[in-house]
Design a protein around this motif. Structure first.
Motif, PDB file in Angstrom:
ATOM      1  N   LYS A   1       0.818  -1.204   0.000  1.00 15.77           N
ATOM      2  CA  LYS A   1       0.000   0.000   0.000  1.00 15.77           C
ATOM      3  C   LYS A   1       0.857   1.261   0.000  1.00 15.77           C
ATOM      4  O   LYS A   1       0.600   2.205  -0.728  1.00 15.77           O
ATOM      5  N   ALA A   2       1.883   1.275   0.848  1.00 13.80           N
ATOM      6  CA  ALA A   2       2.746   2.458   0.927  1.00 13.80           C
ATOM      7  C   ALA A   2       3.365   2.752  -0.430  1.00 13.80           C
ATOM      8  O   ALA A   2       3.428   3.915  -0.859  1.00 13.80           O
ATOM      9  N   ALA A   3       3.838   1.697  -1.111  1.00 15.71           N
ATOM     10  CA  ALA A   3       4.460   1.871  -2.425  1.00 15.71           C
ATOM     11  C   ALA A   3       3.493   2.501  -3.414  1.00 15.71           C
ATOM     12  O   ALA A   3       3.874   3.366  -4.217  1.00 15.71           O
ATOM     13  N   GLU A   4       2.229   2.090  -3.347  1.00 14.20           N
ATOM     14  CA  GLU A   4       1.221   2.628  -4.273  1.00 14.20           C
ATOM     15  C   GLU A   4       1.010   4.120  -4.042  1.00 14.20           C
ATOM     16  O   GLU A   4       0.957   4.911  -4.991  1.00 14.20           O
ATOM     17  N   TRP A   5       0.888   4.498  -2.781  1.00 14.23           N
ATOM     18  CA  TRP A   5       0.666   5.913  -2.471  1.00 14.23           C
ATOM     19  C   TRP A   5       1.888   6.756  -2.802  1.00 14.23           C
ATOM     20  O   TRP A   5       1.761   7.867  -3.342  1.00 14.23           O
ATOM     21  N   TYR A   6       3.068   6.232  -2.471  1.00 10.76           N
ATOM     22  CA  TYR A   6       4.291   6.969  -2.805  1.00 10.76           C
ATOM     23  C   TYR A   6       4.414   7.155  -4.314  1.00 10.76           C
ATOM     24  O   TYR A   6       4.823   8.221  -4.794  1.00 10.76           O
ATOM     25  N   LYS A   7       4.047   6.110  -5.068  1.00 14.14           N
ATOM     26  CA  LYS A   7       4.169   6.200  -6.524  1.00 14.14           C
ATOM     27  C   LYS A   7       3.226   7.241  -7.092  1.00 14.14           C
ATOM     28  O   LYS A   7       3.598   8.022  -7.987  1.00 14.14           O
ATOM     29  N   LEU A   8       1.999   7.282  -6.558  1.00  8.14           N
ATOM     30  CA  LEU A   8       1.044   8.299  -7.014  1.00  8.14           C
ATOM     31  C   LEU A   8       1.586   9.703  -6.777  1.00  8.14           C
ATOM     32  O   LEU A   8       1.527  10.569  -7.659  1.00  8.14           O
ATOM     33  N   ALA A   9       2.118   9.920  -5.566  1.00  9.84           N
ATOM     34  CA  ALA A   9       2.661  11.243  -5.232  1.00  9.84           C
ATOM     35  C   ALA A   9       3.932  11.533  -6.017  1.00  9.84           C
ATOM     36  O   ALA A   9       4.158  12.666  -6.473  1.00  9.84           O
ATOM     37  N   ALA A  10       4.761  10.506  -6.206  1.00  8.68           N
ATOM     38  CA  ALA A  10       6.022  10.677  -6.932  1.00  8.68           C
ATOM     39  C   ALA A  10       5.769  11.059  -8.386  1.00  8.68           C
ATOM     40  O   ALA A  10       6.465  11.918  -8.949  1.00  8.68           O
ATOM     41  N   GLU A  11       4.758  10.442  -8.984  1.00 13.92           N
ATOM     42  CA  GLU A  11       4.445  10.732 -10.393  1.00 13.92           C
ATOM     43  C   GLU A  11       3.883  12.134 -10.573  1.00 13.92           C
ATOM     44  O   GLU A  11       3.893  12.680 -11.669  1.00 13.92           O
ATOM     45  N   GLN A  12       3.421  12.714  -9.469  1.00 13.79           N
ATOM     46  CA  GLN A  12       2.944  14.101  -9.516  1.00 13.79           C
ATOM     47  C   GLN A  12       4.060  15.099  -9.204  1.00 13.79           C
ATOM     48  O   GLN A  12       3.822  16.302  -9.144  1.00 13.79           O
ATOM     49  N   GLY A  13       5.282  14.559  -8.983  1.00 17.11           N
ATOM     50  CA  GLY A  13       6.439  15.431  -8.844  1.00 17.11           C
ATOM     51  C   GLY A  13       6.851  15.792  -7.440  1.00 17.11           C
ATOM     52  O   GLY A  13       7.721  16.657  -7.248  1.00 17.11           O
ATOM     53  N   TYR A  14       6.264  15.142  -6.423  1.00 15.86           N
ATOM     54  CA  TYR A  14       6.650  15.448  -5.043  1.00 15.86           C
ATOM     55  C   TYR A  14       7.994  14.776  -4.729  1.00 15.86           C
ATOM     56  O   TYR A  14       8.105  13.549  -4.753  1.00 15.86           O
ATOM     57  N   SER A  15       8.985  15.583  -4.427  1.00 14.33           N
ATOM     58  CA  SER A  15      10.354  15.059  -4.279  1.00 14.33           C
ATOM     59  C   SER A  15      10.488  14.103  -3.092  1.00 14.33           C
ATOM     60  O   SER A  15      11.220  13.116  -3.165  1.00 14.33           O
ATOM     61  N   ARG A  16       9.791  14.386  -1.996  1.00 15.58           N
ATOM     62  CA  ARG A  16       9.888  13.502  -0.831  1.00 15.58           C
ATOM     63  C   ARG A  16       9.320  12.128  -1.153  1.00 15.58           C
ATOM     64  O   ARG A  16       9.859  11.103  -0.726  1.00 15.58           O
ATOM     65  N   ALA A  17       8.233  12.100  -1.912  1.00 21.85           N
ATOM     66  CA  ALA A  17       7.646  10.823  -2.316  1.00 21.85           C
ATOM     67  C   ALA A  17       8.571  10.101  -3.300  1.00 21.85           C
ATOM     68  O   ALA A  17       8.700   8.870  -3.249  1.00 21.85           O
ATOM     69  N   GLN A  18       9.212  10.843  -4.180  1.00 22.09           N
ATOM     70  CA  GLN A  18      10.152  10.241  -5.132  1.00 22.09           C
ATOM     71  C   GLN A  18      11.325   9.589  -4.411  1.00 22.09           C
ATOM     72  O   GLN A  18      11.734   8.473  -4.731  1.00 22.09           O
ATOM     73  N   ASN A  19      11.854  10.302  -3.432  1.00 26.49           N
ATOM     74  CA  ASN A  19      12.961   9.738  -2.657  1.00 26.49           C
ATOM     75  C   ASN A  19      12.501   8.528  -1.855  1.00 26.49           C
ATOM     76  O   ASN A  19      13.202   7.507  -1.784  1.00 26.49           O
ATOM     77  N   ALA A  20      11.308   8.614  -1.252  1.00 28.03           N
ATOM     78  CA  ALA A  20      10.773   7.502  -0.467  1.00 28.03           C
ATOM     79  C   ALA A  20      10.538   6.278  -1.342  1.00 28.03           C
ATOM     80  O   ALA A  20      10.845   5.142  -0.941  1.00 28.03           O
ATOM     81  N   LEU A  21      10.012   6.494  -2.549  1.00 24.91           N
ATOM     82  CA  LEU A  21       9.789   5.384  -3.470  1.00 24.91           C
ATOM     83  C   LEU A  21      11.117   4.771  -3.892  1.00 24.91           C
ATOM     84  O   LEU A  21      11.246   3.542  -3.993  1.00 24.91           O
ATOM     85  N   GLY A  22      12.115   5.614  -4.111  1.00 29.29           N
ATOM     86  CA  GLY A  22      13.456   5.117  -4.427  1.00 29.29           C
ATOM     87  C   GLY A  22      13.992   4.233  -3.327  1.00 29.29           C
ATOM     88  O   GLY A  22      14.595   3.183  -3.583  1.00 29.29           O
ATOM     89  N   ASN A  23      13.748   4.638  -2.079  1.00 24.54           N
ATOM     90  CA  ASN A  23      14.195   3.833  -0.928  1.00 24.54           C
ATOM     91  C   ASN A  23      13.522   2.466  -0.906  1.00 24.54           C
ATOM     92  O   ASN A  23      14.159   1.462  -0.569  1.00 24.54           O
ATOM     93  N   LEU A  24      12.239   2.424  -1.256  1.00 22.74           N
ATOM     94  CA  LEU A  24      11.530   1.139  -1.277  1.00 22.74           C
ATOM     95  C   LEU A  24      12.136   0.206  -2.323  1.00 22.74           C
ATOM     96  O   LEU A  24      12.329  -0.985  -2.064  1.00 22.74           O
TER      97      LEU A  24
END
Length: 298
Positions: A1-24
Motif C-alpha cells: 500500500k505504501a508503495a502505491e501511495w508513494y508512486k502516485l505522489a512521486a508521479e505528480q512530482g513530489y520530491s519527498r515521495a520520489q525519494n521515499a519510493l526510491g528507498n523502497l
C-alpha cells in the motif's frame, strides 16, 4: 500500500515521495528490489534539490548499486547534499576524502558532520585520533569520541569501548563494563559484539562462566561470517571443553569456516584435527555439516 501511495505522489512530482519510493526499490520493501529504479527516482528527487535523494545517489554511485561505481559522481552528489548541511552526506564525503588519503579534509568533514548530529562521524573522529590520520595521535580524544558514540548505542563504538576496557591500555581495566558494552552491541546484531560477548561468557570475565551462553553467541556471530567466532567454536569442539566429548567433525566445519573468512590460525588447527583424530575422511574431502550444536550436549 505504501508503495502505491508513494508512486502516485512521486508521479505528480513530489520530491519527498520520489525519494521515499526510491528507498523502497533500493531495499525491496513492498516492491521487488530494483536498484536501477531506485536510482531513477532518487535522481528525479535530487534534481529538485532533495538532499536526502542526493545523499542516496552518492551512496549508489559509491557502492555501484543501480549504476556503474563512480567515486567522482558519488562525491559530487555528496557535496550537493552537504552544502545544505546534510549530516550523513557530509560524513560520507569525509569518508571518500579518507579513502583518497586527504586526511585533513576528512577530519574537517567529520567534525562538521558530528556537529550536525551524525553519530557515524563521531565514531570516525575516534578512529582518526586513534590512528593519527590528519591529526596527532591522541588516546584521550580517541576515548572521548568512542565513548560519546557508545553513549548513543552505536555498535562499533560499543565494541571499541569493550575492547578498551578489556585491554586496560588507555583506560583502567573493567571487565564488567566491557561485558555490558559487548552485550549492548550483541543485542543489536553486531557480529563482533556477539563474539566478544561469547568470549566473556566462556572466560568468565565480568560475568559467571557459562559455556552454553558462549556457544549461543559464537553461533550467532559465526553465521554472520565472523572468523574469530567460528574459530572459537572449532576450539570448543576440538578440545571438548564443557561437552560430553570432543567433536572433531564439527571442529573441522568451524575451522574451515574460519579459514574461508580469513582467520590466520585456522589452517594450523585444521591440520591438527586431521592429525590427532581418526575421522575416516580424506583431508582434501570437502564435507558440509550443518553449523549447529543441536546434537551436542553442553
Amino acid at each position: 500500500k505504501a508503495a502505491e501511495w508513494y508512486k502516485l505522489a512521486a508521479e505528480q512530482g513530489y520530491s519527498r515521495a520520489q525519494n521515499a519510493l526510491g528507498n523502497l526499490y533500493y531495499r525491496g520493501l513492498g516492491v521487488e528490489l530494483d536498484c536501477s529504479k531506485a536510482v531513477t527516482w532518487f535522481l528525479k528527487a535530487a534534481e529538485q534539490g532533495n538532499s536526502n535523494a542526493q545523499n542516496n545517489l552518492g551512496i549508489c554511485y559509491e557502492e555501484g548499486k543501480g549504476v556503474v561505481k563512480d567515486f567522482l559522481q558519488a562525491k559530487q552528489f555528496y557535496q550537493k547534499a552537504a552544502s545544505n548541511n546534510h549530516a550523513s552526506a557530509t560524513n560520507n564525503l569525509g569518508y571518500l576524502y579518507l579513502m583518497e588519503k586527504l586526511f585533513k579534509e576528512a577530519m574537517n568533514k567529520f567534525h562538521i558532520a558530528a556537529s550536525l548530529g551524525c553519530i557515524d562521524a563521531v565514531f570516525n573522529l575516534g578512529t582518526m585520533y586513534e590512528a593519527g590520520l590528519g591529526v596527532t595521535k591522541d588516546s584521550h580524544m580517541m576515548v572521548e569520541y568512542y565513548e560519546e558514540a557508545a553513549g548513543k548505542n552505536y555498535p562499533k563504538a560499543l565494541v571499541k569501548m569493550a575492547h578498551l576496557y578489556c585491554k586496560g591500555e588507555y583506560i583502567e581495566t573493567d571487565y564488567q563494563k566491557a561485558f555490558n558494552y559487548f552485550k549492548k552491541a550483541a543485542e543489536q546484531g553486531n557480529d563482533e559484539g556477539e563474539n566478544g560477548l561469547g568470549q566473556m561468557y566462556e572466560l568468565g570475565l565480568g560475568v559467571k562462566t557459562n559455556l552454553k551462553e558462549a556457544i549461543k553467541w559464537y553461533i550467532k556471530s559465526s553465521k554472520q561470517g565472523n572468523p574469530v567466532a567460528a574459530y572459537n567454536l572449532g576450539m570448543i569442539c576440538m578440545e571438548g571443553r564443557g561437552l560430553e566429548e570432543a567433536n572433531p567433525k564439527k571442529a573441522l566445519v568451524y575451522f574451515k569456516e574460519a579459514l574461508r573468512n580469513g582467520h590466520p590460525e585456522a589452517k594450523q588447527r585444521l591440520n591438527e584435527v586431521y592429525q590427532d583424530f581418526d575421522l575416516g575422511i580424506d583431508q582434501d574431502e570437502n564435507e558440509d555439516h550443518e553449523l549447529s550444536f543441536s546434537t551436542i550436549n553442553v
